[in-house]
Design a protein around this motif. Structure first.
Motif, PDB file in Angstrom:
ATOM      1  N   ASP A  20       0.844   4.126  -2.783  1.00 22.63           N
ATOM      2  CA  ASP A  20       0.751   5.542  -2.410  1.00 22.63           C
ATOM      3  C   ASP A  20       1.864   6.350  -3.052  1.00 22.63           C
ATOM      4  OD1 ASP A  20      -1.484   5.011  -0.877  1.00 22.63           O
ATOM      5  OD2 ASP A  20      -0.416   5.067   1.040  1.00 22.63           O
ATOM      6  N   ARG A  68       0.835  -1.206   0.000  1.00 24.72           N
ATOM      7  CA  ARG A  68       0.000   0.000   0.000  1.00 24.72           C
ATOM      8  C   ARG A  68       0.867   1.253   0.000  1.00 24.72           C
ATOM      9  NH1 ARG A  68      -3.195  -3.118   3.553  1.00 24.72           N
ATOM     10  NH2 ARG A  68      -2.449  -1.949   5.355  1.00 24.72           N
ATOM     11  N   THR A  69       1.996   1.201   0.684  1.00 26.55           N
ATOM     12  CA  THR A  69       2.932   2.331   0.667  1.00 26.55           C
ATOM     13  C   THR A  69       3.514   2.518  -0.733  1.00 26.55           C
ATOM     14  OG1 THR A  69       3.482   2.032   3.005  1.00 26.55           O
ATOM     15  CG2 THR A  69       5.066   3.260   1.662  1.00 26.55           C
TER      16      THR A  69
END
Length: 95
Positions: free
Chosen positions: A75, A71-72
């Motif tokens: 992002d 998810r990072t």
């Protein structure tokens, strides 16, 4: 125009910027680099499994149940795409 769609379970990138002739288009190159780096980073740096397809003018990534690390990475991809879209709004659109 390049359109980027970031959804809960996937990312789609489609189109061509047409900013410059093929092979010289810095916008297409930037978006392609970010997209391919995202795919390779998730595959190499996490245990998550994704499905993707790459064809001329289109990339579709299916990602479900991503880890915090992935998810990072997504992002970070989105930050980069937004920077390009902000700088070149006539050529990249977030949908």
């Amino acid at each position: 125009m390049i359109e980027v769609s970031v959804r809960k379970n996937g990312i789609s990138v489609s189109g061509h910027a047409a900013y410059a002739p093929q092979g010289q288009d810095i916008i297409c190159a930037g978006v392609s680099a970010l997209t391919q780096t995202l795919i390779k980073s998730i595959e190499d740096l996490t245990q998550d499994k994704i499905k993707y397809s790459i064809s001329p003018g289109r990339v579709d990534i299916e990602c479900k149940n991503l880890s915090e690390k992935s998810r990072t990475l997504v992002d970070s991809f989105f930050i980069g795409i937004c920077q390009i879209a902000d700088e070149y709004p006539d050529y990249v659109r977030i949908v």
